[in-house]
Design an enzyme around this catalytic site. Structure first.
Site, PDB file in Angstrom:
ATOM      1  N   ASP A 110      -2.625   7.495  -3.768  1.00 20.17           N
ATOM      2  CA  ASP A 110      -3.899   8.151  -4.061  1.00 20.17           C
ATOM      3  C   ASP A 110      -4.310   9.062  -2.912  1.00 20.17           C
ATOM      4  O   ASP A 110      -3.663   9.086  -1.866  1.00 20.17           O
ATOM      5  CB  ASP A 110      -4.983   7.096  -4.328  1.00 20.17           C
TER       6      ASP A 110
ATOM      7  N   CYS B 120      -8.036 -21.951  19.771  1.00 21.53           N
ATOM      8  CA  CYS B 120      -9.286 -22.247  20.467  1.00 21.53           C
ATOM      9  C   CYS B 120      -9.380 -23.686  20.952  1.00 21.53           C
ATOM     10  O   CYS B 120     -10.104 -23.970  21.905  1.00 21.53           O
ATOM     11  CB  CYS B 120     -10.460 -21.912  19.570  1.00 21.53           C
TER      12      CYS B 120
ATOM     13  N   ASP C  26       0.874  -1.164   0.000  1.00 27.17           N
ATOM     14  CA  ASP C  26       0.000   0.000   0.000  1.00 27.17           C
ATOM     15  C   ASP C  26       0.916   1.220   0.000  1.00 27.17           C
ATOM     16  O   ASP C  26       2.103   1.125   0.308  1.00 27.17           O
ATOM     17  CB  ASP C  26      -0.901  -0.041   1.242  1.00 27.17           C
TER      18      ASP C  26
HETATM   19 ZN   LIG Z   1     -10.101 -20.082  16.892  1.00 26.03          ZN
END
Ligand SMILES: [Zn+2]
Length: 498
Positions: A120, A278, A85
């Site tokens: 830009d 998780c 970018d």
């Molecule tokens: Zn996760």
């Protein structure tokens, strides 16, 4: 050739494509995680392990703090796709920056990313039309100026600005054709604030304004489109790539991204995913960790979630069930349902791009009144308009209790054999479709659909309107109605006149 974009699968206005880069073919839709050029939040190896073989980083910050670098791939020790970018985001944040368009382009030419962006002028979320207009005109001027400077080793990005002023977006996008031989990537700027404010409806309108004037043969990127909730909707409108730092920004704020909302870690008792983070920890474990480690782990989880949303969207395209996927996702938040409704307003454009018969030939699922805006249903209505009656007498059989395929139903068969003798047209009255000529009933999707029953009042009204329209267009002299007691269709004007 570098920058060539090949479309592999299409559904609605969305597609799965392959973009040719110096570092191999990049499959779209794709998400570019924002990697800070100096500070390491997530290392490149972890990124790869999660499944990202691409990222975006900031050429302006590199220019400012690491001016002596040569090749960006060597600098990051990465052989995947790197997009840079330009610093427009910093302009948005800080007003102005210490570099001009030319020096950024020269620098990008030198460090040689796969995809580069000119400097830009972002419109942001300004309410000042004059300011928005200036940002559009200045960006076009810079694209013109860059046209002479950009080299062919990089896929250059043409930035579209205009903010919420849709006509300005259209103007900005329509200029792309002048530069398309050198700018093979197009990006729509600045929806970040709107996304944060859950104003998905405006984002849909912005994307639509750009997409409808852009050449479909070029990939469209959405700057800062990082919340996974919006991804399938944007893809359905023809967005091919995304970038965002949300995964890390949210992580620093103890926020856990799910595929349809963002939760505070403090308010969670259970994790809702099976990623490596998780499945190993509980929310309580993370809260007890030191901040740096917690942020890193949350960021990893957030990236897994975004990746998984991209994959689900691709799979839906592949199966030709993107519409149903949007329908399902739209129920997870009122703002998404508003976005979905806005998309339905543009059903004509979706239908124009939708490729019709799906390769899998899988049936379509019809739920409620939103389903009548599906491209398959709309296309069918137009085909029906051109139906040529074979006789001046019609038999209408209501769908209730009929077996499918309709041609094999006993009641229907009885009328087929008698109508052959007496020359009558036979139709089945079916929700969502209106009427189906019996001899069309084994074609896609007329023979392959599942619908919710009993139908609700809106769907019933729609079906009766379609029936009425059909009958008043075709002008049968005699109409015989069968099996329709429960539908009370006798109120239809075209019926009582026969
Ligand atoms: Zn996760």
């Amino acid at each position: 050739m570098i920058g060539d974009f090949e479309i592999k699968e299409e559904d609605l206005a969305g597609r799965i494509g392959k973009l040719e880069t110096k570092h191999g073919k990049l499959e779209t839709p794709v998400f570019f995680p924002v990697i800070h050029p100096i500070r390491v939040d997530i290392d490149i190896e972890t990124l790869k392990k999660i499944g990202f073989n691409n990222f975006i980083t900031n050429a302006y910050l590199l220019y400012k703090y690491k001016n002596n670098i040569n090749n960006i791939h060597t600098e990051f020790n990465f052989d995947g796709v790197i997009m840079t970018d330009s610093g427009a985001y910093q302009i948005l944040q800080y007003g102005d920056i210490e570099a001009d368009n030319n020096s950024i382009i020269k620098f990008e030419n030198h460090i040689n990313p796969d995809i580069g962006v000119i400097l830009d002028v972002p419109t942001g979320d300004t309410d000042d039309r004059q300011e928005a207009e200036t940002s559009v005109e200045e960006t076009i001027k810079r694209a013109k100026e860059a046209y002479k400077e950009v080299n062919d080793n990089i896929i250059w990005t043409y930035p579209i600005q205009g903010g919420k002023y849709l006509d300005l977006i259209e103007r900005s996008a329509s200029i792309h054709f002048q530069f398309k031989d050198k700018f093979k990537f197009v990006a729509l700027g600045s929806p970040t604030v709107l996304l944060q404010d859950y104003d998905y409806k405006t984002v849909v309108a912005m994307i639509m304004s750009a997409r409808k004037v852009l050449d479909r043969g070029y990939p469209l990127h959405l700057f800062g489109g990082g919340v996974p909730h919006m991804i399938p909707f944007a893809v359905a409108l023809g967005v091919d790539s995304f970038d965002s730092a949300s995964y890390i920004l949210y992580a620093r704020d103890n926020r856990y991204i799910t595929r349809d909302r963002v939760l505070k870690l403090e308010e969670m008792d259970y994790f809702l995913c099976n990623c490596e983070v998780c499945s190993r920890y509980t929310p309580k474990d993370l809260l007890e960790m030191d901040e740096e480690e917690r942020t890193r782990l949350l960021a990893i989880h957030n990236l897994y979630t975004i990746k998984s949303e991209i994959n689900s969207t691709k799979q839906a395209i592949k199966e030709g069930r993107l519409f149903e996927y949007l329908q399902e996702k739209s129920r997870s938040h009122p703002a998404l349902y508003s976005a979905f409704k806005e998309i339905l307003m543009h059903h004509d454009i979706l239908e124009m791009y939708d490729n019709g018969i799906k390769p899998t030939g899988k049936g379509i699922f019809l739920f409620d009144i939103d389903s009548v805006k599906r491209p398959e249903i709309l296309r069918y209505q137009r085909n029906l308009d051109s139906y040529e009656p074979r006789s001046d007498q019609a038999v209408l059989i209501c769908y209730n209790g009929l077996e499918r395929p309709f041609l094999e139903d006993q009641t229907v068969r009885k009328y087929i054999s008698s109508s052959l003798r007496e020359s009558k047209d036979i139709f089945i009255i079916v929700p969502f479709f209106g009427v189906i000529p019996i001899y069309w009933s084994d074609s896609y999707p007329l023979a392959q659909f599942e619908m919710t029953e009993p139908i609700d009042d809106e769907v019933k009204r729609d079906m009766l309107q379609k029936l009425e329209r059909f009958l008043s267009n075709k002008k049968y002299k005699k109409i015989n109605v069968v099996n329709c007691d429960e539908l009370h269709i006798e109120s239809i004007g075209a019926l009582s006149s026969t």
